[in-house]
Design an enzyme around this catalytic site. Structure first.
Site, PDB file in Angstrom:
ATOM      1  N   ARG A  66       0.808  -1.231   0.000  1.00  0.00           N
ATOM      2  CA  ARG A  66       0.000   0.000   0.000  1.00  0.00           C
ATOM      3  C   ARG A  66       0.840   1.280   0.000  1.00  0.00           C
ATOM      4  O   ARG A  66       0.485   2.232  -0.685  1.00  0.00           O
ATOM      5  CB  ARG A  66      -1.073   0.011   1.086  1.00  0.00           C
ATOM      6  CG  ARG A  66      -0.637  -0.271   2.460  1.00  0.00           C
ATOM      7  CD  ARG A  66      -1.591  -1.140   3.255  1.00  0.00           C
ATOM      8  NE  ARG A  66      -1.013  -2.468   3.272  1.00  0.00           N
ATOM      9  CZ  ARG A  66      -1.700  -3.567   3.274  1.00  0.00           C
ATOM     10  NH1 ARG A  66      -2.989  -3.548   3.302  1.00  0.00           N
ATOM     11  NH2 ARG A  66      -1.075  -4.720   3.279  1.00  0.00           N
ATOM     12  N   THR A  67       1.928   1.303   0.735  1.00  0.00           N
ATOM     13  CA  THR A  67       2.687   2.553   0.804  1.00  0.00           C
ATOM     14  C   THR A  67       3.292   2.904  -0.558  1.00  0.00           C
ATOM     15  O   THR A  67       3.141   4.015  -1.057  1.00  0.00           O
ATOM     16  CB  THR A  67       3.784   2.465   1.882  1.00  0.00           C
ATOM     17  OG1 THR A  67       3.169   2.071   3.112  1.00  0.00           O
ATOM     18  CG2 THR A  67       4.473   3.795   2.082  1.00  0.00           C
ATOM     19  N   LYS A  94      25.148  -5.244  -6.269  1.00  0.00           N
ATOM     20  CA  LYS A  94      26.550  -5.471  -6.645  1.00  0.00           C
ATOM     21  C   LYS A  94      27.492  -4.835  -5.627  1.00  0.00           C
ATOM     22  O   LYS A  94      28.676  -4.689  -5.882  1.00  0.00           O
ATOM     23  CB  LYS A  94      26.813  -4.875  -8.032  1.00  0.00           C
ATOM     24  CG  LYS A  94      25.954  -5.469  -9.141  1.00  0.00           C
ATOM     25  CD  LYS A  94      26.295  -4.822 -10.462  1.00  0.00           C
ATOM     26  CE  LYS A  94      25.385  -5.314 -11.589  1.00  0.00           C
ATOM     27  NZ  LYS A  94      25.512  -4.485 -12.789  1.00  0.00           N
ATOM     28  N   ARG A 116      11.950   4.001   1.615  1.00  0.00           N
ATOM     29  CA  ARG A 116      11.725   3.071   2.735  1.00  0.00           C
ATOM     30  C   ARG A 116      12.992   2.251   2.896  1.00  0.00           C
ATOM     31  O   ARG A 116      13.561   1.774   1.913  1.00  0.00           O
ATOM     32  CB  ARG A 116      10.538   2.151   2.448  1.00  0.00           C
ATOM     33  CG  ARG A 116      10.484   0.973   3.412  1.00  0.00           C
ATOM     34  CD  ARG A 116       9.221   0.192   3.297  1.00  0.00           C
ATOM     35  NE  ARG A 116       8.088   0.941   3.821  1.00  0.00           N
ATOM     36  CZ  ARG A 116       6.897   0.409   4.045  1.00  0.00           C
ATOM     37  NH1 ARG A 116       6.668  -0.850   3.774  1.00  0.00           N
ATOM     38  NH2 ARG A 116       5.916   1.144   4.531  1.00  0.00           N
ATOM     39  N   HIS A 144       7.228   6.477  10.489  1.00  0.00           N
ATOM     40  CA  HIS A 144       6.465   6.246   9.258  1.00  0.00           C
ATOM     41  C   HIS A 144       5.411   7.365   9.217  1.00  0.00           C
ATOM     42  O   HIS A 144       4.236   7.138   9.467  1.00  0.00           O
ATOM     43  CB  HIS A 144       5.825   4.856   9.326  1.00  0.00           C
ATOM     44  CG  HIS A 144       5.221   4.370   8.042  1.00  0.00           C
ATOM     45  ND1 HIS A 144       5.111   5.159   6.911  1.00  0.00           N
ATOM     46  CD2 HIS A 144       4.691   3.157   7.716  1.00  0.00           C
ATOM     47  CE1 HIS A 144       4.533   4.434   5.955  1.00  0.00           C
ATOM     48  NE2 HIS A 144       4.274   3.227   6.420  1.00  0.00           N
TER      49      HIS A 144
HETATM   50  C1  NCD Z   1       3.553  -0.892   8.110  1.00  0.00           C
HETATM   51  C2  NCD Z   1       5.036  -0.674   7.880  1.00  0.00           C
HETATM   52  O1  NCD Z   1       5.566  -1.053   6.858  1.00  0.00           O
HETATM   53  O2  NCD Z   1       5.627  -0.093   8.773  1.00  0.00           O
HETATM   54  N1  NCD Z   1       2.849  -1.156   6.940  1.00  0.00           N
HETATM   55  C3  NCD Z   1       2.448  -0.128   6.140  1.00  0.00           C
HETATM   56  O3  NCD Z   1       3.171   0.785   5.829  1.00  0.00           O
HETATM   57  N2  NCD Z   1       1.157  -0.139   5.746  1.00  0.00           N
HETATM   58  C4  NCD Z   1       3.261  -1.838   9.171  1.00  0.00           C
HETATM   59  C5  NCD Z   1       3.748  -3.241   9.063  1.00  0.00           C
HETATM   60  O4  NCD Z   1       4.560  -3.601   8.211  1.00  0.00           O
HETATM   61  O5  NCD Z   1       3.311  -4.048   9.904  1.00  0.00           O
END
Ligand code: NCD
Length: 317
Positions: A66-67, A94, A116, A144
């Site tokens: 989703r992100t 690499k 991320r 986050h």
């Molecule tokens: C979260 C994350 O990646 O921190 N998920 C997300 O962004 N929707 C939570 C998780 O991974 O449990």
């Protein structure tokens, strides 16, 4: 019909690295701008041109559904050129370092980098090396920020406010950047935050964040307006943090029986991805009190608001 953005809110900073350090006005400004994008996203014509000419690169070193997809949609709906870096087949495989990869990408003049990474602090390091705006899409167990903003937007739309609400955040707090960003944001907006978790899944010193702590779901959910469940992050665990998944579900998993401890009109949230039968039961996840799908919808709007508010502060804006 094309809805014009009424809010002229600008984020007067180059990067969004966390909720920590954002003022009350910045948080509310982002939520108000997001509301306009919720309306836009429900139209047939969802395209705007405010990021036309801008290049956005998404750099995801950890898996994401989703992100990443919502950052991609958000950028495209605002008219940016969006590139998803295929990290698994990149030169980092690499042996290139994160900084070398960052400098390589920087030479292509991206305006916005969304990253991320599994290491806390990696996103901040990137922000010190590149010329464009950097947005944290999750760094280790640190922050986050867009998840906390989309959670706040979902709560505000359903409860009409955030101030004065009791929010119970339950489960794997220790490994959760979602919990950390939410604690900071909800405190800043005047909610009462309660953490419910076994001792092994609570970070040391967490009480300094101004939260109530309990190891008992009945006590933690009593009087709660919002019950926010977290995924058991087994990929971050080295060693044994819970005796067994069955025992974890029995004590900390949300089912209809435990949800009944909360207020009758309590609403249930989960950032996803869910582990059904581990931290949450399907009857609750798919039930009438669940906001889980609405959270995903709000995710696109919030990311559009962040991209728009940061880009208004970019040079030549
Ligand atoms: C979260 C994350 O990646 O921190 N998920 C997300 O962004 N929707 C939570 C998780 O991974 O449990």
């Amino acid at each position: 019909m094309n809805i014009a953005t009424k809010s002229s809110f600008v984020l007067n900073r180059r990067h969004l690295l966390g909720i920590e350090g954002l003022s009350f006005d910045e948080i509310v400004g982002l939520l108000d701008l997001s509301e306009e994008f919720v309306a836009l996203n429900r139209q047939v014509e969802k395209k705007r041109t405010s990021l036309r000419g801008r290049t956005q690169i998404n750099l995801f070193f950890e898996s994401s559904t989703r992100t990443q997809s919502s950052f991609e949609l958000a950028g495209k709906r605002l008219g940016a050129d969006v590139m998803n870096m295929a990290v698994n087949s990149s030169a980092m495989k690499k042996g290139e370092t994160l900084i070398d990869t960052a400098m390589t990408l920087n030479a292509m003049h991206p305006d916005i980098l969304v990253m991320r990474h599994h290491a806390s602090g990696a996103v901040e390091l990137l922000s010190q090396k590149v010329d464009g705006s950097v947005i944290n899409a999750g760094d280790g167990a640190h922050e986050h920020p867009t998840q906390a903003l989309l959670d706040a937007l979902t709560i505000r739309r359903n409860k009409g406010r955030i101030e004065g609400l009791t929010v119970a955040i339950c489960g794997d707090i220790l490994h959760s950047r979602v919990a950390r960003s939410n604690i900071i944001l909800l405190n800043a907006l005047g909610a009462r935050v309660r953490l419910v978790a076994p001792s092994t899944l609570l970070p040391a010193g967490i009480e300094r964040f101004g939260v109530e702590i309990t190891r008992d779901m009945r006590e933690g959910l009593a009087g709660a307006d919002i019950v926010m469940m977290l995924r058991l992050q087994r990929e971050r665990m080295n060693g044994s943090f819970v005796p067994s998944v069955q025992e974890y579900f029995a004590y900390f998993g949300l089912d209809t029986r435990k949800l009944a401890f909360a207020k009758p009109d309590a609403l249930v949230m989960h950032p996803g991805p869910m582990n059904r039968g581990v931290e949450i039961d399907s009857t609750v996840a798919d039930g009438a009190q669940s906001l889980i799908r609405e959270q995903v919808e709000m995710g696109v709007a919030v990311r559009m608001a962040v991209l728009e508010a940061l880009s208004r502060n970019l040079p030549n804006a």
